[in-house]
Design a protein around this motif. Structure first.
Motif, PDB file in Angstrom:
ATOM      1  N   LYS A 122       0.807  -1.142  -0.034  1.00 24.37           N
ATOM      2  CA  LYS A 122       0.067   0.114  -0.079  1.00 24.37           C
ATOM      3  C   LYS A 122       0.847   1.186   0.012  1.00 24.37           C
ATOM      4  O   LYS A 122       1.940   1.451   0.869  1.00 24.37           O
ATOM      5  CB  LYS A 122      -0.643   0.045   1.270  1.00 24.37           C
ATOM      6  N   THR A 123       0.569   2.098  -0.942  1.00 17.59           N
ATOM      7  CA  THR A 123       1.331   3.638  -0.962  1.00 17.59           C
ATOM      8  C   THR A 123       0.119   4.638  -0.840  1.00 17.59           C
ATOM      9  O   THR A 123      -0.663   4.721  -1.353  1.00 17.59           O
ATOM     10  CB  THR A 123       1.938   3.743  -2.399  1.00 17.59           C
ATOM     11  N   LEU A 124       0.721   5.556   0.460  1.00 16.81           N
ATOM     12  CA  LEU A 124      -0.222   6.734   0.532  1.00 16.81           C
ATOM     13  C   LEU A 124      -0.165   7.605  -0.572  1.00 16.81           C
ATOM     14  O   LEU A 124       1.314   7.986  -0.865  1.00 16.81           O
ATOM     15  CB  LEU A 124       0.120   6.970   1.948  1.00 16.81           C
ATOM     16  N   ILE A 125      -1.153   8.228  -1.067  1.00 18.49           N
ATOM     17  CA  ILE A 125      -1.194   9.130  -2.019  1.00 18.49           C
ATOM     18  C   ILE A 125      -1.780  10.486  -1.308  1.00 18.49           C
ATOM     19  O   ILE A 125      -3.017  10.378  -0.998  1.00 18.49           O
ATOM     20  CB  ILE A 125      -1.940   8.695  -3.292  1.00 18.49           C
ATOM     21  N   GLY A 128      -1.870  13.675  -5.278  1.00 20.41           N
ATOM     22  CA  GLY A 128      -1.314  13.076  -6.379  1.00 20.41           C
ATOM     23  C   GLY A 128       0.244  12.776  -5.911  1.00 20.41           C
ATOM     24  O   GLY A 128       0.960  12.121  -7.019  1.00 20.41           O
ATOM     25  N   VAL A 129       0.817  13.129  -4.738  1.00 15.92           N
ATOM     26  CA  VAL A 129       1.993  12.653  -4.622  1.00 15.92           C
ATOM     27  C   VAL A 129       2.407  11.357  -3.693  1.00 15.92           C
ATOM     28  O   VAL A 129       1.600  11.392  -2.627  1.00 15.92           O
ATOM     29  CB  VAL A 129       2.702  14.032  -3.874  1.00 15.92           C
ATOM     30  N   ALA A 130       3.088  10.483  -4.154  1.00 14.43           N
ATOM     31  CA  ALA A 130       3.293   9.166  -3.355  1.00 14.43           C
ATOM     32  C   ALA A 130       3.824   9.170  -2.169  1.00 14.43           C
ATOM     33  O   ALA A 130       5.082  10.035  -2.118  1.00 14.43           O
ATOM     34  CB  ALA A 130       3.881   8.185  -4.270  1.00 14.43           C
ATOM     35  N   GLY A 131       3.564   8.643  -1.216  1.00 11.78           N
ATOM     36  CA  GLY A 131       4.252   8.941   0.344  1.00 11.78           C
ATOM     37  C   GLY A 131       4.799   7.364   0.523  1.00 11.78           C
ATOM     38  O   GLY A 131       5.316   6.632  -0.174  1.00 11.78           O
ATOM     39  N   ASN A 132       4.515   7.309   1.861  1.00 10.99           N
ATOM     40  CA  ASN A 132       5.005   6.109   2.425  1.00 10.99           C
ATOM     41  C   ASN A 132       4.429   4.883   1.929  1.00 10.99           C
ATOM     42  O   ASN A 132       3.347   4.749   1.629  1.00 10.99           O
ATOM     43  CB  ASN A 132       4.898   6.077   4.187  1.00 10.99           C
ATOM     44  N   ASP A 220      -8.521  18.561  -5.343  1.00  8.47           N
ATOM     45  CA  ASP A 220      -8.239  18.789  -6.869  1.00  8.47           C
ATOM     46  C   ASP A 220      -7.333  17.796  -7.289  1.00  8.47           C
ATOM     47  O   ASP A 220      -7.336  17.528  -8.476  1.00  8.47           O
ATOM     48  CB  ASP A 220      -7.594  20.282  -6.913  1.00  8.47           C
ATOM     49  N   THR A 221      -6.670  16.935  -6.512  1.00  7.79           N
ATOM     50  CA  THR A 221      -6.022  15.895  -7.106  1.00  7.79           C
ATOM     51  C   THR A 221      -6.103  14.649  -6.059  1.00  7.79           C
ATOM     52  O   THR A 221      -6.770  14.667  -5.207  1.00  7.79           O
ATOM     53  CB  THR A 221      -4.393  15.990  -7.330  1.00  7.79           C
ATOM     54  N   LYS A 222      -5.645  13.350  -6.798  1.00  2.98           N
ATOM     55  CA  LYS A 222      -6.049  12.142  -5.937  1.00  2.98           C
ATOM     56  C   LYS A 222      -5.597  12.124  -4.526  1.00  2.98           C
ATOM     57  O   LYS A 222      -4.294  12.589  -4.254  1.00  2.98           O
ATOM     58  CB  LYS A 222      -5.291  11.053  -6.783  1.00  2.98           C
ATOM     59  N   THR A 223      -6.326  11.806  -3.702  1.00  6.86           N
ATOM     60  CA  THR A 223      -5.587  11.419  -2.189  1.00  6.86           C
ATOM     61  C   THR A 223      -6.199  10.299  -1.621  1.00  6.86           C
ATOM     62  O   THR A 223      -7.528   9.840  -1.795  1.00  6.86           O
ATOM     63  CB  THR A 223      -6.245  12.626  -1.377  1.00  6.86           C
ATOM     64  N   GLY A 224      -5.284   9.541  -1.039  1.00  2.78           N
ATOM     65  CA  GLY A 224      -6.069   7.914  -0.687  1.00  2.78           C
ATOM     66  C   GLY A 224      -4.765   7.131  -0.449  1.00  2.78           C
ATOM     67  O   GLY A 224      -3.749   7.357  -0.113  1.00  2.78           O
ATOM     68  N   GLU A 225      -5.202   5.869  -1.402  1.00  4.66           N
ATOM     69  CA  GLU A 225      -4.279   4.692  -1.077  1.00  4.66           C
ATOM     70  C   GLU A 225      -4.391   4.144  -2.573  1.00  4.66           C
ATOM     71  O   GLU A 225      -5.186   3.995  -3.084  1.00  4.66           O
ATOM     72  CB  GLU A 225      -4.650   3.618   0.026  1.00  4.66           C
ATOM     73  N   LYS A 226      -3.111   3.511  -2.740  1.00  6.63           N
ATOM     74  CA  LYS A 226      -2.780   2.848  -3.952  1.00  6.63           C
ATOM     75  C   LYS A 226      -2.425   1.424  -3.551  1.00  6.63           C
ATOM     76  O   LYS A 226      -1.558   1.299  -2.733  1.00  6.63           O
ATOM     77  CB  LYS A 226      -1.657   3.474  -4.996  1.00  6.63           C
TER      78      LYS A 226
END
Length: 400
Positions: A122-125, A128-132, A220-226
């Motif tokens: 799982k990557t936190l977004i 639109g920016v990938a996090g941990n 305005d841009t994606k926020t959540g989990e990938k």
């Protein structure tokens, strides 16, 4: 994450074979095929297709006919499991996993098929920016109920694919539908997918994935989990009639040993070991006494039946020990002290300090397990540091 109804319909069409179509208690349709030499229909496994007991046996049309449930570990109908590949697969490119044995150009030496053990990253977004990134446990639940800290799916685990479906060479798509991590703020959802393709004549499979996500599309841009899928192990499997299970009172091994340990009474693939193996560790190592309460090594270790795959390595939970071992002594600072694991050992009256572990796993063999675990201790005599290895021994093995 919503079930793909078109995929369900395609799967039902693909199962246009001789048999009977039945419904379980929730109204789910299922095609039941003749089994064995008597051409009779086995209706005992209807629950495997949603809403029932989930006890396996038969084909689920949920994912193009490949969501095959070969049998149960509990009653020993699932057997013949041997590791053919271990590792990690790429989230962005195709990974070719080569089998360790020659399984034949038509998988004729693979038993009834192959199982694939998945993992999920799982990557936190944030905007639109990938996090941990972190691994998230995948949990099968036929009722699709959320469970905190787990990605819940209605996809059976591990993924079992009949060899007749593999040898077609088609791109087999396994969709991990389900409630996932139940991100209630997400408004844009997609189930992650695992793609598996058998390479005829190459003794391998190609594995790729399509990311899933749970995004809040109100920003305005994606926020959540990938969510990215991977495969950590591939093994063969066979099916057989249920076998009698050994009770916990049966002792499979008794004594003190380190190395290859033969187990009496178990069948070749541990089909008769109830829920798995219970292993008792001898508190006295070869080389001296070690207080395990200080090093956090469990005195009893259970290996679940799902992990009893020939060739698999089951690592011992030694988190506490690893944390201690990460702080190694500085040989230039002789006054530095570390938590002793044993005091006044032998006639030298010096303290030993935990330095780490080696071979901290059980390797599963046929009717045997290999255990070569060593605890390394450091000691200081006259301002001179030395390391010493102590073998850890098994004293008893039973089913549980």
């Amino acid at each position: 994450m919503a079930t793909n109804k078109l995929t369900e319909v395609a799967g039902l069409v693909a199962q246009a074979v001789m048999g009977a179509k039945v419904k379980d208690k929730d109204g789910n349709a299922k095609t039941v095929k003749p089994t064995g030499d008597d051409n009779l229909l086995d209706l005992t496994d209807i629950g495997a297709f949603g809403g029932g007991s989930g006890t396996g046996g038969g084909d689920n049309p949920n994912t193009n006919g490949i969501n095959y449930i070969p049998g149960l570990l509990d009653d020993g109908t699932l057997t013949g499991r041997k590791v053919e590949w271990t590792g990690t697969t790429s989230a962005s490119t195709v990974t070719t996993a080569k089998f360790s044995d020659d399984l034949g150009t038509t998988l004729n030496l693979a038993g009834d098929g192959l199982q694939f053990v998945p993992y999920m990253n799982k990557t936190l977004i944030t905007r639109g920016v990938a996090g941990n990134s972190s691994l998230v446990p995948i949990q099968y639940d036929k009722d699709n109920k959320a469970n905190s800290g787990n990605f819940v799916t209605t996809q059976y685990l591990p993924i079992s694919i009949n060899k007749k479906d593999l040898i077609t060479g088609n791109d087999l798509v396994v969709i991990f539908d389900g409630i996932g991590e139940n991100d209630e703020s997400a408004t844009e959802l997609k189930s992650p997918e695992l793609h598996i393709k058998y390479n005829s004549g190459d003794n391998s499979v190609d594995i790729s994935q399509v990311s899933g996500y749970a995004y809040d599309n109100l920003t305005d841009t994606k926020t959540g989990e990938k969510y990215d899928l991977g495969v950590s192990m591939i093994n063969t499997f066979y099916t057989q009639k249920p076998v009698a299970q050994l009770p916990p009172s049966v002792v499979l091994f008794s004594g003190n040993a380190n190395g290859v340990i033969s187990l009496s009474g178990v069948d070749h693939y541990y089909s008769n070991t109830m829920k798995g193996l219970e292993i008792t560790i001898n508190p006295k190592t070869t080389g001296g006494y070690v207080a395990y309460s200080c090093t956090n090594l469990p005195s009893v270790i259970r290996i679940p039946k799902e992990k009893l795959v020939i060739g698999n390595k089951y690592y011992i939970p030694t988190t506490g020990m690893a944390e201690v071992a990460s702080t190694l002594y500085d040989p230039t600072a002789m006054s530095q002290h570390y938590t002793p694991v044993a005091e006044n050992v032998g006639s030298h009256h010096y303290q030993r300090y935990f330095r780490g572990i080696k071979n901290g796993y059980f390797e599963i063999g046929t009717n045997s397990i290999t255990f070569n675990m060593i605890i390394t201790l450091g000691y200081n005599v006259l301002n001179s540091w030395s390391d010493e290895d102590f073998k850890v021994e098994i004293s008893r093995v039973t089913p549980y």
